[in-house]
Design a protein around this motif. Structure first.
Motif, PDB file in Angstrom:
ATOM      1  N   TYR A 273       1.678 -43.668 112.045  1.00  0.00           N
ATOM      2  CA  TYR A 273       0.917 -44.770 111.128  1.00  0.00           C
ATOM      3  C   TYR A 273       1.848 -45.327 110.124  1.00  0.00           C
ATOM      4  CZ  TYR A 273      -3.206 -43.299 113.636  1.00  0.00           C
ATOM      5  OH  TYR A 273      -3.985 -43.295 114.536  1.00  0.00           O
ATOM      6  N   GLN A 274       2.944 -44.368 109.840  1.00  0.00           N
ATOM      7  CA  GLN A 274       4.070 -45.051 108.875  1.00  0.00           C
ATOM      8  C   GLN A 274       4.934 -46.061 109.536  1.00  0.00           C
ATOM      9  OE1 GLN A 274       5.692 -41.303 107.869  1.00  0.00           O
ATOM     10  NE2 GLN A 274       4.703 -41.538 105.783  1.00  0.00           N
ATOM     11  N   TRP A 275       5.111 -45.826 111.138  1.00  0.00           N
ATOM     12  CA  TRP A 275       5.840 -46.482 111.816  1.00  0.00           C
ATOM     13  C   TRP A 275       5.113 -47.725 112.219  1.00  0.00           C
ATOM     14  CZ3 TRP A 275      10.720 -46.620 112.424  1.00  0.00           C
ATOM     15  CH2 TRP A 275      11.639 -45.268 112.788  1.00  0.00           C
ATOM     16  N   LYS A 276       3.682 -47.891 112.399  1.00  0.00           N
ATOM     17  CA  LYS A 276       2.970 -48.956 112.522  1.00  0.00           C
ATOM     18  C   LYS A 276       3.203 -49.837 111.400  1.00  0.00           C
ATOM     19  CE  LYS A 276      -1.157 -48.461 114.367  1.00  0.00           C
ATOM     20  NZ  LYS A 276      -1.622 -48.671 115.655  1.00  0.00           N
ATOM     21  N   HIS A 277       2.908 -49.369 110.287  1.00  0.00           N
ATOM     22  CA  HIS A 277       3.167 -50.189 108.919  1.00  0.00           C
ATOM     23  C   HIS A 277       4.462 -50.789 108.675  1.00  0.00           C
ATOM     24  CE1 HIS A 277       2.298 -51.512 104.920  1.00  0.00           C
ATOM     25  NE2 HIS A 277       3.319 -51.047 104.508  1.00  0.00           N
ATOM     26  N   MET A 278       5.656 -50.007 109.135  1.00  0.00           N
ATOM     27  CA  MET A 278       6.983 -50.643 108.961  1.00  0.00           C
ATOM     28  C   MET A 278       7.092 -51.877 110.008  1.00  0.00           C
ATOM     29  SD  MET A 278       9.538 -47.624 108.252  1.00  0.00           S
ATOM     30  CE  MET A 278       8.848 -46.318 108.957  1.00  0.00           C
ATOM     31  N   ILE A 279       6.652 -51.610 111.269  1.00  0.00           N
ATOM     32  CA  ILE A 279       6.988 -52.449 112.311  1.00  0.00           C
ATOM     33  C   ILE A 279       6.033 -53.603 111.727  1.00  0.00           C
ATOM     34  CG2 ILE A 279       6.019 -53.004 114.662  1.00  0.00           C
ATOM     35  CD1 ILE A 279       6.657 -50.113 115.356  1.00  0.00           C
ATOM     36  N   SER A 280       4.710 -53.644 111.335  1.00  0.00           N
ATOM     37  CA  SER A 280       4.073 -54.848 110.916  1.00  0.00           C
ATOM     38  C   SER A 280       4.884 -55.607 109.886  1.00  0.00           C
ATOM     39  CB  SER A 280       2.653 -54.487 110.454  1.00  0.00           C
ATOM     40  OG  SER A 280       1.986 -53.732 111.320  1.00  0.00           O
ATOM     41  N   GLN A 281       5.438 -54.992 108.991  1.00  0.00           N
ATOM     42  CA  GLN A 281       6.250 -55.754 107.866  1.00  0.00           C
ATOM     43  C   GLN A 281       7.810 -56.404 108.420  1.00  0.00           C
ATOM     44  OE1 GLN A 281       6.732 -52.820 104.868  1.00  0.00           O
ATOM     45  NE2 GLN A 281       5.128 -53.865 103.818  1.00  0.00           N
ATOM     46  N   ARG A 282       8.278 -55.546 109.372  1.00  0.00           N
ATOM     47  CA  ARG A 282       9.540 -55.982 109.777  1.00  0.00           C
ATOM     48  C   ARG A 282       9.763 -56.829 111.029  1.00  0.00           C
ATOM     49  NH1 ARG A 282      10.210 -55.521 104.908  1.00  0.00           N
ATOM     50  NH2 ARG A 282      10.232 -53.516 103.849  1.00  0.00           N
ATOM     51  N   VAL A 283       8.768 -56.903 111.672  1.00  0.00           N
ATOM     52  CA  VAL A 283       8.840 -57.809 112.945  1.00  0.00           C
ATOM     53  C   VAL A 283       8.522 -59.310 112.602  1.00  0.00           C
ATOM     54  CG1 VAL A 283       8.023 -58.195 115.059  1.00  0.00           C
ATOM     55  CG2 VAL A 283       8.574 -55.775 114.428  1.00  0.00           C
ATOM     56  N   CYS A 284       7.990 -59.406 111.511  1.00  0.00           N
ATOM     57  CA  CYS A 284       7.723 -60.903 111.063  1.00  0.00           C
ATOM     58  C   CYS A 284       8.989 -61.711 110.911  1.00  0.00           C
ATOM     59  CB  CYS A 284       7.341 -61.048 109.510  1.00  0.00           C
ATOM     60  SG  CYS A 284       6.959 -62.589 108.941  1.00  0.00           S
ATOM     61  N   ARG A 285       8.960 -62.980 111.155  1.00  0.00           N
ATOM     62  CA  ARG A 285       9.997 -63.704 111.502  1.00  0.00           C
ATOM     63  C   ARG A 285      10.758 -64.174 110.092  1.00  0.00           C
ATOM     64  NH1 ARG A 285       7.960 -67.595 116.182  1.00  0.00           N
ATOM     65  NH2 ARG A 285       8.834 -66.641 117.835  1.00  0.00           N
ATOM     66  N   ARG A 286      10.062 -63.608 108.932  1.00  0.00           N
ATOM     67  CA  ARG A 286      10.793 -63.908 107.566  1.00  0.00           C
ATOM     68  C   ARG A 286      11.973 -62.854 107.250  1.00  0.00           C
ATOM     69  NH1 ARG A 286       8.867 -60.714 103.416  1.00  0.00           N
ATOM     70  NH2 ARG A 286       7.051 -59.593 104.098  1.00  0.00           N
ATOM     71  N   ASN A 287      12.144 -61.816 108.214  1.00  0.00           N
ATOM     72  CA  ASN A 287      13.130 -60.761 108.170  1.00  0.00           C
ATOM     73  C   ASN A 287      14.415 -61.210 108.510  1.00  0.00           C
ATOM     74  OD1 ASN A 287      11.857 -58.331 106.741  1.00  0.00           O
ATOM     75  ND2 ASN A 287      10.497 -58.914 108.034  1.00  0.00           N
ATOM     76  N   THR A 288      15.530 -60.582 108.302  1.00  0.00           N
ATOM     77  CA  THR A 288      17.050 -60.827 108.907  1.00  0.00           C
ATOM     78  C   THR A 288      16.740 -60.738 110.335  1.00  0.00           C
ATOM     79  OG1 THR A 288      17.727 -58.691 108.723  1.00  0.00           O
ATOM     80  CG2 THR A 288      18.136 -60.164 106.803  1.00  0.00           C
ATOM     81  N   VAL A 289      17.462 -61.272 111.132  1.00  0.00           N
ATOM     82  CA  VAL A 289      17.537 -61.098 112.548  1.00  0.00           C
ATOM     83  C   VAL A 289      17.934 -59.641 112.963  1.00  0.00           C
ATOM     84  CG1 VAL A 289      18.834 -61.932 114.701  1.00  0.00           C
ATOM     85  CG2 VAL A 289      18.196 -63.672 112.897  1.00  0.00           C
ATOM     86  N   GLU A 290      18.795 -59.018 112.305  1.00  0.00           N
ATOM     87  CA  GLU A 290      19.148 -57.822 112.671  1.00  0.00           C
ATOM     88  C   GLU A 290      18.159 -56.640 112.282  1.00  0.00           C
ATOM     89  OE1 GLU A 290      20.976 -59.603 110.279  1.00  0.00           O
ATOM     90  OE2 GLU A 290      22.609 -60.146 111.476  1.00  0.00           O
ATOM     91  N   THR A 291      17.164 -57.248 111.200  1.00  0.00           N
ATOM     92  CA  THR A 291      16.105 -55.959 111.118  1.00  0.00           C
ATOM     93  C   THR A 291      15.121 -56.220 111.962  1.00  0.00           C
ATOM     94  OG1 THR A 291      16.535 -56.134 108.688  1.00  0.00           O
ATOM     95  CG2 THR A 291      14.400 -55.526 109.513  1.00  0.00           C
ATOM     96  N   ARG A 292      14.595 -57.369 112.361  1.00  0.00           N
ATOM     97  CA  ARG A 292      13.809 -57.754 113.304  1.00  0.00           C
ATOM     98  C   ARG A 292      13.961 -57.014 114.699  1.00  0.00           C
ATOM     99  NH1 ARG A 292      12.558 -62.844 115.072  1.00  0.00           N
ATOM    100  NH2 ARG A 292      10.802 -62.152 115.666  1.00  0.00           N
ATOM    101  N   TYR A 293      15.281 -57.346 115.374  1.00  0.00           N
ATOM    102  CA  TYR A 293      15.692 -56.690 116.593  1.00  0.00           C
ATOM    103  C   TYR A 293      15.517 -55.338 116.567  1.00  0.00           C
ATOM    104  CZ  TYR A 293      18.478 -55.732 120.612  1.00  0.00           C
ATOM    105  OH  TYR A 293      18.757 -55.439 121.931  1.00  0.00           O
ATOM    106  N   VAL A 294      16.055 -54.544 115.429  1.00  0.00           N
ATOM    107  CA  VAL A 294      15.931 -53.198 115.420  1.00  0.00           C
ATOM    108  C   VAL A 294      14.486 -52.574 115.368  1.00  0.00           C
ATOM    109  CG1 VAL A 294      16.417 -50.972 114.135  1.00  0.00           C
ATOM    110  CG2 VAL A 294      18.207 -52.918 114.495  1.00  0.00           C
ATOM    111  N   MET A 295      13.732 -53.339 114.801  1.00  0.00           N
ATOM    112  CA  MET A 295      12.428 -52.952 114.509  1.00  0.00           C
ATOM    113  C   MET A 295      11.538 -53.399 115.967  1.00  0.00           C
ATOM    114  SD  MET A 295      11.881 -51.077 111.894  1.00  0.00           S
ATOM    115  CE  MET A 295      10.183 -50.638 111.918  1.00  0.00           C
ATOM    116  N   LEU A 296      11.826 -54.274 116.539  1.00  0.00           N
ATOM    117  CA  LEU A 296      11.523 -54.688 117.912  1.00  0.00           C
ATOM    118  C   LEU A 296      11.861 -53.717 119.077  1.00  0.00           C
ATOM    119  CD1 LEU A 296      11.575 -58.464 118.001  1.00  0.00           C
ATOM    120  CD2 LEU A 296       9.596 -57.207 118.265  1.00  0.00           C
ATOM    121  N   LYS A 297      13.215 -53.327 118.906  1.00  0.00           N
ATOM    122  CA  LYS A 297      13.432 -52.226 119.987  1.00  0.00           C
ATOM    123  C   LYS A 297      12.750 -50.903 119.512  1.00  0.00           C
ATOM    124  CE  LYS A 297      16.431 -52.385 122.706  1.00  0.00           C
ATOM    125  NZ  LYS A 297      16.160 -53.043 123.911  1.00  0.00           N
ATOM    126  N   ILE A 298      12.579 -50.389 118.184  1.00  0.00           N
ATOM    127  CA  ILE A 298      11.939 -49.404 117.970  1.00  0.00           C
ATOM    128  C   ILE A 298      10.376 -49.471 118.712  1.00  0.00           C
ATOM    129  CG2 ILE A 298      10.850 -47.967 115.871  1.00  0.00           C
ATOM    130  CD1 ILE A 298      13.904 -48.542 114.777  1.00  0.00           C
TER     131      ILE A 298
END
Length: 104
Positions: free
Chosen positions: A23-48
């Motif tokens: 459930y912590q992963w779900k919360h982090m993914i919800s925040q970090r997959v948003c397009r307002r984050n850096t490209v690197e953060t989004r890519y890593v979180m999408l892969k996770i």
């Protein structure tokens, strides 16, 4: 700051180790997959998210795990800090293909 760090010698690479419950992963993914984050953060979180979705599709389904604009019907919980670019695809594989076609 992240983008500026890449211009410095050796790119000042960051190493981040995260240990979390599902459930912590779900919360982090919800925040970090948003397009307002850096490209690197989004890519890593999408892969996770992609890896977690393959392990447990029921727990990490897009309807309950993705960015706020997907998980809440059209409402970004970031308010005025939202990116304003609602995602049109929902699964992590599809988001990776749409936003990072060269890497797929």
């Amino acid at each position: 700051h992240d983008s500026a760090a890449y211009m410095l010698p050796q790119g000042l690479r960051n190493v981040l180790i995260i240990s979390a419950k599902p459930y912590q992963w779900k919360h982090m993914i919800s925040q970090r997959v948003c397009r307002r984050n850096t490209v690197e953060t989004r890519y890593v979180m999408l892969k996770i998210w992609q890896a977690l979705y393959e392990l447990s599709p029921a727990l990490f389904q897009p309807a309950t795990t993705g960015p706020f604009c997907i998980a809440s019907p059209g409402i970004c919980l970031e308010g005025k800090m939202g990116c304003g670019k609602r995602l049109q695809v929902f699964a992590p594989d599809d988001i990776l293909k749409e936003d990072f076609p060269e890497l797929c």
